[in-house]
Design a protein around this motif. Structure first.
Motif, PDB file in Angstrom:
ATOM      1  N   PRO A 362     -11.675 -10.646   4.692  1.00 43.05           N
ATOM      2  CA  PRO A 362     -11.961  -9.469   4.760  1.00 43.05           C
ATOM      3  C   PRO A 362     -12.395  -8.791   6.160  1.00 43.05           C
ATOM      4  N   THR A 363     -12.284  -7.577   5.991  1.00 47.22           N
ATOM      5  CA  THR A 363     -12.368  -6.887   7.318  1.00 47.22           C
ATOM      6  C   THR A 363     -13.645  -5.860   7.263  1.00 47.22           C
ATOM      7  N   GLU A 364     -14.055  -5.521   8.402  1.00 48.81           N
ATOM      8  CA  GLU A 364     -15.291  -4.392   8.258  1.00 48.81           C
ATOM      9  C   GLU A 364     -14.783  -3.105   7.523  1.00 48.81           C
ATOM     10  N   LYS A 365     -13.477  -2.759   7.571  1.00 49.00           N
ATOM     11  CA  LYS A 365     -13.050  -1.508   7.073  1.00 49.00           C
ATOM     12  C   LYS A 365     -13.044  -1.560   5.581  1.00 49.00           C
ATOM     13  N   PHE A 366     -13.516  -0.551   4.578  1.00 52.54           N
ATOM     14  CA  PHE A 366     -13.332  -0.485   3.501  1.00 52.54           C
ATOM     15  C   PHE A 366     -11.699  -0.632   2.855  1.00 52.54           C
ATOM     16  N   ARG A 367     -11.824  -1.569   1.834  1.00 46.69           N
ATOM     17  CA  ARG A 367     -10.590  -1.713   1.073  1.00 46.69           C
ATOM     18  C   ARG A 367      -9.497  -2.587   1.962  1.00 46.69           C
ATOM     19  N   GLU A 368      -9.683  -2.922   3.279  1.00 47.93           N
ATOM     20  CA  GLU A 368      -8.945  -3.449   4.094  1.00 47.93           C
ATOM     21  C   GLU A 368      -9.179  -5.208   4.330  1.00 47.93           C
ATOM     22  N   TYR A 369      -7.946  -5.845   4.381  1.00 53.07           N
ATOM     23  CA  TYR A 369      -7.907  -7.359   4.402  1.00 53.07           C
ATOM     24  C   TYR A 369      -6.900  -7.894   5.217  1.00 53.07           C
ATOM     25  N   LEU A 370      -7.155  -8.956   5.784  1.00 50.97           N
ATOM     26  CA  LEU A 370      -6.162  -9.534   6.404  1.00 50.97           C
ATOM     27  C   LEU A 370      -5.514 -10.621   5.339  1.00 50.97           C
ATOM     28  N   ILE A 371      -4.037 -10.884   5.241  1.00 53.58           N
ATOM     29  CA  ILE A 371      -3.286 -11.844   4.472  1.00 53.58           C
ATOM     30  C   ILE A 371      -2.802 -12.573   5.380  1.00 53.58           C
ATOM     31  N   ILE A 372      -3.102 -13.920   5.387  1.00 54.35           N
ATOM     32  CA  ILE A 372      -2.372 -14.941   5.975  1.00 54.35           C
ATOM     33  C   ILE A 372      -1.232 -15.479   5.398  1.00 54.35           C
ATOM     34  N   LYS A 373      -0.084 -15.336   5.844  1.00 55.40           N
ATOM     35  CA  LYS A 373       0.987 -15.947   5.133  1.00 55.40           C
ATOM     36  C   LYS A 373       1.626 -17.138   6.233  1.00 55.40           C
ATOM     37  N   ASN A 374       2.764 -17.798   5.691  1.00 54.85           N
ATOM     38  CA  ASN A 374       3.341 -18.985   6.325  1.00 54.85           C
ATOM     39  C   ASN A 374       3.795 -18.671   7.798  1.00 54.85           C
ATOM     40  N   ASN A 375       4.465 -17.254   7.927  1.00 54.98           N
ATOM     41  CA  ASN A 375       5.023 -17.004   9.273  1.00 54.98           C
ATOM     42  C   ASN A 375       4.507 -15.547   9.706  1.00 54.98           C
ATOM     43  N   LYS A 376       3.469 -15.051   9.182  1.00 54.87           N
ATOM     44  CA  LYS A 376       2.867 -13.648   9.497  1.00 54.87           C
ATOM     45  C   LYS A 376       1.796 -13.440   8.881  1.00 54.87           C
ATOM     46  N   VAL A 377       0.981 -12.498   9.578  1.00 55.74           N
ATOM     47  CA  VAL A 377      -0.312 -12.022   9.251  1.00 55.74           C
ATOM     48  C   VAL A 377      -0.298 -10.444   8.840  1.00 55.74           C
ATOM     49  N   GLU A 378      -0.772  -9.948   7.662  1.00 53.80           N
ATOM     50  CA  GLU A 378      -0.666  -8.764   7.367  1.00 53.80           C
ATOM     51  C   GLU A 378      -1.805  -8.090   7.102  1.00 53.80           C
ATOM     52  N   ARG A 379      -2.154  -6.928   8.000  1.00 55.36           N
ATOM     53  CA  ARG A 379      -3.422  -6.136   7.511  1.00 55.36           C
ATOM     54  C   ARG A 379      -2.952  -5.132   6.477  1.00 55.36           C
ATOM     55  N   ILE A 380      -3.959  -5.290   5.433  1.00 56.91           N
ATOM     56  CA  ILE A 380      -3.312  -4.446   4.291  1.00 56.91           C
ATOM     57  C   ILE A 380      -4.594  -3.613   3.677  1.00 56.91           C
ATOM     58  N   ARG A 381      -4.466  -2.592   2.797  1.00 56.56           N
ATOM     59  CA  ARG A 381      -5.473  -1.669   2.306  1.00 56.56           C
ATOM     60  C   ARG A 381      -5.041  -1.514   0.966  1.00 56.56           C
ATOM     61  N   ILE A 382      -6.015  -2.084   0.041  1.00 57.10           N
ATOM     62  CA  ILE A 382      -5.732  -1.966  -1.470  1.00 57.10           C
ATOM     63  C   ILE A 382      -5.725  -0.566  -2.143  1.00 57.10           C
ATOM     64  N   LYS A 383      -4.784  -0.365  -2.948  1.00 58.95           N
ATOM     65  CA  LYS A 383      -4.861   1.003  -3.635  1.00 58.95           C
ATOM     66  C   LYS A 383      -4.467   1.095  -5.108  1.00 58.95           C
TER      67      LYS A 383
END
Length: 383
Positions: A362-383
């Motif tokens: 989880p991040t400090e921003k509402f609905r935003e998360y870091l997704i750690i994958k095998n070769n990349k990191v994605e910052r996402i916002r669920i919707k």
């Protein structure tokens, strides 16, 4: 001249009209607030938007932990802080079993079984500690004070160092005395510590929880011990300061919540009647996962606040790799699936990814998360 009574009637009529207007406005605001609250409670999401992607090239099995604006990446050969745009600092090392702890703007890393601790803040390395005995575990406080549990053949040491690596205190524990230390935790300001020990007494296993104060109150006490509790029928494998003045001790059949400004006071004790499958907590809540005795769902999740009030009890049916808090929600995930379940209301988010996920942060921003994958990191916002 106008009649006095007619003027008073006119004024009263005006005041009554204003009162009605105020009541109507308050009612509208109340209805709007309730509508927003109900919407937030019941809204759910089933997709997400990728806001940022960072390639990581994780060939060495690196791990990640949230820190400051983005994350810490660490592994067997080094640790680095990435702020989302660039690598702010990096430290190379060789460790067989790196352990990391984060508090506020400070992070510490050590090799379990080794003798070196590195201390960092957001800008750079702040200090380096070389211990006399092998490291079992570490914890860092909000001011950069780091404590370490060290082990030798017949004794253990709990030592604390400032952010520059200078020794502050050293507490020796003989195995024939208090017993073997299982867990310890520093307060946020680094002035207090809680430690749990397991020992054999009259042929039976029991635990002791002891509290230390490194400030003025503790200087007049033997070994700076300002309080303690014996658990005759419990083993206490976990103790932790959740806030600067609130600590918990969790055993196989009890959850104790302590308040400690200078000396400890038991605020609440909750009896545990079932085996705890998973314990998780943050600065506001304590979560316990049990096997479910009834119904079709496999687990039951129970959440308490720091006063011991039960704020959630829900059944879930997901074999998770990890479970944690995200605001007033439960975040759980396995290799492909992620769910977000609020304390109250229906499931907020459920998604099956098409790539393996190693962690969701989880991040400090509402609905935003870091997704750690095998070769990349994605910052996402669920919707």
């Amino acid at each position: 001249m106008a009649d006095t009574s007619s003027i008073e009637r006119s004024l009263e009529k005006h005041r009554r009209k204003k009162r009605i207007q105020i009541i109507v406005v308050c009612a509208i605001v109340l209805v709007a607030s309730l509508s927003v609250a109900i919407y937030k409670k019941n809204v759910s999401y089933d997709k997400y938007k990728v806001l940022k992607t960072l390639d990581t090239d994780d060939g060495n099995g690196n791990q990640y932990v949230a820190f400051s604006n983005f994350f810490i990446k660490y592994g067997l050969d080094g640790i680095s802080y990435v702020n989302g745009k660039e690598t702010v600092w990096a430290q190379a090392y060789e460790m067989s079993n790196p352990i990391v702890d984060v508090c506020g703007n400070y992070v510490a890393v050590a090799d379990k079984g080794g003798n070196t601790i590195y201390i960092f803040d957001e800008q750079s390395e702040r200090g380096k500690v070389n211990t006399a005995y092998p490291i079992v575990s570490i914890e860092i406080a909000n001011q950069g004070v780091v404590a370490a549990l060290l082990e030798e053949d017949k004794a253990n040491y709990i030592e604390a160092y400032d952010k520059d690596g200078d020794l502050l205190i050293s507490h020796k524990t003989l195995l024939s005395g208090n017993g073997y230390p299982l867990s310890f935790s520093l307060s946020e300001d680094g002035t207090k510590m809680i430690v749990s020990y397991v020992c054999i007494s009259s042929g039976s296993v029991e635990s002791k929880v002891m509290f230390f104060n490194f400030g003025g109150v503790g200087q007049n006490e033997v070994d700076r011990v300002v309080g303690g509790m014996n658990y005759k029928t419990s083993v206490i494998p976990t103790v932790n300061f959740l806030q600067n003045n609130v600590a918990i001790a969790v055993g196989d059949n009890i959850l104790s919540i302590y308040k400690m400004r200078e000396k400890p006071v038991v605020q609440e004790e909750i009896k545990i009647k079932k085996e705890i499958k998973k314990l998780f907590y943050n600065s506001e809540y304590i979560g316990l996962v049990f096997e479910n005795d009834s119904g079709s769902k496999k687990y039951k999740v129970v959440v308490y606040d720091l006063k011991g009030n039960k704020v959630m009890e829900k059944s879930v049916d997901m074999d998770f790799n990890d479970i944690k808090f995200s605001g007033k929600n439960i975040l759980m995930y396995d290799d492909l699936n992620c769910k977000i379940i609020p304390f109250k209301g229906k499931e907020k988010f459920s998604y099956t990814f098409d790539e393996t996920i190693n962690a969701v942060i989880p991040t400090e921003k509402f609905r935003e998360y870091l997704i750690i994958k095998n070769n990349k990191v994605e910052r996402i916002r669920i919707k």
